[in-house]
Design a protein around this motif. Structure first.
Motif, mmCIF file in Angstrom:
data_model
loop_
_atom_site.group_PDB
_atom_site.id
_atom_site.type_symbol
_atom_site.label_atom_id
_atom_site.label_comp_id
_atom_site.label_asym_id
_atom_site.label_seq_id
_atom_site.Cartn_x
_atom_site.Cartn_y
_atom_site.Cartn_z
ATOM 1 N N SER A 264 0.535 -0.967 0.000
ATOM 2 C CA SER A 264 -0.414 0.574 0.218
ATOM 3 C C SER A 264 0.498 1.351 0.305
ATOM 4 O O SER A 264 0.108 2.222 -0.411
ATOM 5 C CB SER A 264 -0.885 0.428 1.075
ATOM 6 N N LYS A 265 2.047 1.462 0.404
ATOM 7 C CA LYS A 265 2.568 1.866 0.245
ATOM 8 C C LYS A 265 3.559 2.511 -1.155
ATOM 9 O O LYS A 265 4.238 3.773 -1.581
ATOM 10 C CB LYS A 265 4.019 3.044 1.916
ATOM 11 N N GLY A 266 3.224 1.475 -1.819
ATOM 12 C CA GLY A 266 4.174 1.753 -2.806
ATOM 13 C C GLY A 266 5.529 1.241 -3.113
ATOM 14 O O GLY A 266 6.227 1.067 -4.398
ATOM 15 N N GLU A 267 5.799 0.144 -2.253
ATOM 16 C CA GLU A 267 7.093 -0.302 -1.953
ATOM 17 C C GLU A 267 6.973 -1.946 -2.826
ATOM 18 O O GLU A 267 6.165 -2.685 -2.449
ATOM 19 C CB GLU A 267 7.519 -0.533 -0.391
ATOM 20 N N ASP A 268 8.306 -2.142 -3.639
ATOM 21 C CA ASP A 268 8.632 -3.862 -3.971
ATOM 22 C C ASP A 268 8.683 -4.459 -3.048
ATOM 23 O O ASP A 268 9.205 -3.626 -1.705
ATOM 24 C CB ASP A 268 8.439 -3.240 -5.356
#
Length: 324
Positions: A264-268
């Motif tokens: 949800s934080k845009g982290e891979d």
């Protein structure tokens, strides 16, 4: 007769003592004192009753626990490492016409594991594991009662019961393959951990632990993981790379650097791994495993993930040249 009457008339009457009649404040004080005394007596009686009930319950529980431990836990509390066969990677070699041995192929099914002795495993990798997984590893005797108590309190209040296991306890879980979430398994694991540390050294426990942990991508143990994620031998790993590898074991599906799943934080996976190993580096610094300069250098290093060590083999008999 007249004399007698005159005598009694002239005789002084003895004054009578008046009865004491307390005022309203004194009466109120008496009432409060009596009420308080009664309340104290009732409270003392209630506390004594509760205390007696608690003592009886503790005795009953202690008896039940003693019987449970005697019958179900203690008979299976001793533990020896390696009682379960471990899958390891196989290697296919060729002996050429000049008598040289060449590696032709590396074979494994679902488990990619190459055993590394403790002398092959960098100290920074060992210290990274201690820093993030079990900071009192070299002090306790198998169980860290402080973290165990904290985990139990969290579980009791519904804030999650994860955590609290020492490196020794994690090793027993990984080696035995018993990972069920039950009180019986956890209690038995505690007894096994204390028993194991009486029979083997901390170095042995650390070696086995770092060879058994799962690090994602089918890799079991730090040697195959170093190959899979950085294309390096263990001895060539930097502090940042050691911290990155240790970070994965907490939850390989989340901290696998190759994961393309975005949260949800845009982290891979690589970003999540970075966040985790920065925490590892901070713990290593706080616990004195690395210096400020080493911490700064590791923090600033940009990790490059690469699958496999570049190896070129030349077969003198068949003429094959290239990677295997």
């Amino acid at each position: 007769m007249a004399f007698s009457l005159k005598f009694w008339k002239n005789r002084k009457r003895k004054p009578q003592r008046q009865k004491w009649k307390p005022n309203i404040l004194v009466r109120l004080w008496q009432l409060l004192w009596c009420t308080a005394s009664s309340a104290v007596k009732i409270a003392v009686g209630a506390v004594a009753t509760v205390a007696l009930i608690v003592v009886l319950c503790v005795l009953v529980f202690a008896g039940i626990l003693a019987g449970y431990l005697q019958e179900d836990i203690l008979p299976d509390s001793d533990y020896m490492l390696g009682t379960n066969a471990l899958e390891q990677t196989s290697f296919l070699y060729n002996l050429d016409s000049n008598g040289q041995i060449e590696l032709l192929r590396q074979i494994y099914t679902t488990t990619d594991r190459e055993w590394a002795s403790l002398s092959e495993i960098p100290l920074n990798l060992q210290h990274a594991a201690v820093a993030i997984e079990d900071k009192r590893f070299y002090e306790h005797q198998g169980v860290d009662w402080i973290t165990t108590a904290k985990a139990s309190i969290k579980m009791f209040f519904g804030n999650g019961g994860a955590g609290g296991s020492t490196i020794t306890q994690q090793l027993i879980k990984n080696d035995s393959g018993e990972d069920g979430i039950t009180v019986r398994r956890k209690v038995r694991e505690i007894f096994r951990a204390t028993a194991l540390e009486k029979n083997v050294t901390k170095d042995t426990i650390m070696e086995w632990y770092l060879n058994l942990i799962y690090l994602g991508e089918g890799c079991y143990g730090v040697k195959t993981a170093a190959d899979e994620y950085f294309g390096k031998e263990l001895a060539d790993l930097t502090i940042a790379e050691c911290a990155s590898l240790v970070s994965i074991t907490n939850n390989p599906s989340i901290y696998d650097p190759y994961s393309t799943v975005v949260n949800s934080k845009g982290e891979d996976g690589a970003a999540r791994n970075r966040n985790r190993y920065e925490n590892v580096l901070n713990e290593m610094l706080d616990q004195g495993w690395i210096t400020e300069e080493e911490h700064k250098e590791a923090w600033e290093q940009e990790l490059v993930f690469k699958r496999g060590i570049d190896k070129v083999y030349v077969c003198s008999s068949c003429g094959y040249q290239g990677p295997v």
